[in-house]
Scaffold this active site. Structure first.
Site, PDB file in Angstrom:
ATOM      1  N   LYS A   1       0.857  -1.194   0.000  1.00 22.97           N
ATOM      2  CA  LYS A   1       0.000   0.000   0.000  1.00 22.97           C
ATOM      3  C   LYS A   1       0.885   1.233   0.000  1.00 22.97           C
ATOM      4  CE  LYS A   1      -4.344   0.984  -0.008  1.00 22.97           C
ATOM      5  NZ  LYS A   1      -5.487   0.148  -0.441  1.00 22.97           N
TER       6      LYS A   1
ATOM      7  N   ASP B   1      -6.618   4.200  -4.937  1.00 20.66           N
ATOM      8  CA  ASP B   1      -7.376   4.106  -3.683  1.00 20.66           C
ATOM      9  C   ASP B   1      -8.013   5.489  -3.545  1.00 20.66           C
ATOM     10  OD1 ASP B   1      -7.559   2.159  -1.129  1.00 20.66           O
ATOM     11  OD2 ASP B   1      -7.476   4.193  -0.377  1.00 20.66           O
TER      12      ASP B   1
END
Ligand code: 2IT
Length: 449
Positions: free
Chosen positions: A126, A166
């Site tokens: 991430k 995201d």
């Protein structure tokens, strides 16, 4: 709880006391895999759990950019390569002003188990930056993305680490990031990012994938209860990419979203967000980084409530939080229980605090966890990587069929894992256990490091 599990959780709490979201996700996952550790004492011998909660690598870097007036701004960029035991690190980038190490690490930790659940060879990662896209011009966004990629490009690649979108990172940002990567590397490494545009290697259905996948999963839950999706009314929080996919698939299946909330308001549209006109309106709001739904209520003549949330309303069948982490705390959970609504299906990453989950679990609610429910997004990202590797483009039908099969498998493997450990219909523990076992097995077989 298993003693070793408890020790590792307490260790994380002490060591990372300043990273509350990360500690929360560690506690949530590890406490539910306790019955697995009970029957695998060898995990402690290789200190598997402490290894698992420590990212393999975490990059933190300066990203400097110039605004349209010539002003200079300095942000912090991150990329966390959490766990590469089952494939290249994979996970999105979040551009939002509250991004910090704790948030990136919790998302990377969650992603590791989610990705394992998809059944595809992708590790967990991430990244993001504390850059606030709200109010920025297109040229400013482009310069920020270019400078972010200049700092990161050496450390990623189609077989190394594959970022995607995201919050705050959609198709436009992925385009700028990909362009800069290609410019710097001088190679056509198409699979270095996913969520790309269709003209340069993106996959059909990727924008819809998270929301569609969530509805395919919900469908399995309903079937298990002898129920069907047709006619269902759903309340969603958030109106970003994920909520939009949820709305679109529900409309196709004869169900509807009747409540939508934003950060400071909600709307109640009894006819549902079902028409193309409404869905496109929602898409457009998101593109403009709009946070209010007043314009929707005015245009489509429905109820608008400022400074309120809809939790507790009982004229829906399913609650689906699709906004962000920790949007449901203990107060919201009490209202959800009192409402008598039967299904609570998490969609956004970790939308519920641990004490709220505990309260919801004690009620009659049927609860599904986000790391299973939203896995279709990253799952279709992995399908985009496959298409890029074979330099072919799959049809919409093919991608959607694979997504649907994937969600059914995720549901079934979670249920089987829960049943194997005598936990009954516990989809939360089941998802954690199924994802954990895959990653644990790969780590153990690859030796101690
Ligand atoms: O939270 C997530 O799973 C995502 N933001 C998607 C990640 C991806 O690599 O497609």
């Amino acid at each position: 709880m298993n003693r070793y599990v408890e020790e590792v959780i307490n260790g994380a709490k002490a060591k990372y006391a300043n990273q509350p979201e990360f500690v929360q996700s560690v506690e949530e996952v590890l406490s539910s895999i306790s019955p697995v550790v009970d029957v695998h004492p060898e995990f402690e011998k290789v200190d598997l759990l402490n290894r698992m909660i420590e990212p393999e690598r975490l990059f933190k870097f300066r990203v400097v950019w110039t605004d349209d007036q010539g002003g200079v701004h300095t942000n912090v960029g991150y990329r966390c390569q959490f766990n590469g035991a089952i494939g290249p690190y994979k996970g999105g980038l979040r551009f939002q002003k509250n991004v910090n190490e704790s948030i990136i690490k919790f998302l990377g930790f969650e992603q590791t188990f989610k990705n394992a659940l998809t059944g595809l060879p992708i590790g967990g990662g991430k990244g993001g930056a504390d850059f606030d896209p709200v109010g920025k011009s297109d040229a400013e966004i482009m310069r920020f993305c270019q400078n972010y990629m200049t700092a990161l490009y050496r450390y990623i690649g189609p077989d190394v680490d594959v970022p995607a979108g995201d919050m705050g990172v959609g198709g436009r940002e992925i385009g700028y990031l990909f362009g800069q990567y290609r410019r710097l590397k001088g190679v056509w490494e198409n699979g270095v990012l996913t969520g790309k545009g269709l003209s340069y290697g993106g996959s059909l259905i990727r924008p819809e994938a998270t929301g569609y996948g969530a509805i395919f999963y919900l469908n399995e839950v309903l079937k298990h209860q002898g129920d069907t999706i047709r006619g269902k009314r759903i309340a969603v929080t958030g109106f970003g990419n994920v909520a939009w996919g949820v709305m679109k698939k529900l409309a196709q299946l004869g169900a509807k979203v009747t409540y939508v909330s934003g950060p400071n308001c909600y709307i109640h549209d009894e006819e549902g967000v079902t028409t193309d006109e409404k869905l496109n309106f929602i898409l457009d709001l998101r593109k403009r980084n709009e946070i209010d739904l007043k314009s929707y209520a005015d245009k489509f003549h429905c109820e608008y409530h400022a400074n309120e949330k809809f939790w507790g309303t009982s004229d829906v069948d399913v609650y689906m939080p699709c906004a962000t982490q920790n949007e449901v705390g203990i107060e919201e959970a009490k209202k959800i229980v009192d409402s008598g609504v039967k299904y609570y299906i998490e969609v956004s990453n970790m939308p519920t605090t641990n004490d709220a989950i505990e309260l919801l679990r004690k009620s009659q609610l049927i609860i599904a966890p986000s790391k299973a429910v939203n896995a279709g997004g990253v799952g279709v990202s992995a399908l985009e990587m496959s298409q890029n590797s074979e330099r072919l483009v799959w049809t919409e039908e093919e991608v959607e069929q694979r997504l649907q099969n994937m969600m059914v498998n995720i549901y079934r493997s979670s249920l089987e894992a829960a049943q194997k450990y005598g936990l009954g219909y516990d989809l939360i523990a089941g998802a954690n256990i199924a994802g954990f076992i895959k990653v644990a097995t790969a780590m153990c077989e690859q030796g101690i490091f």
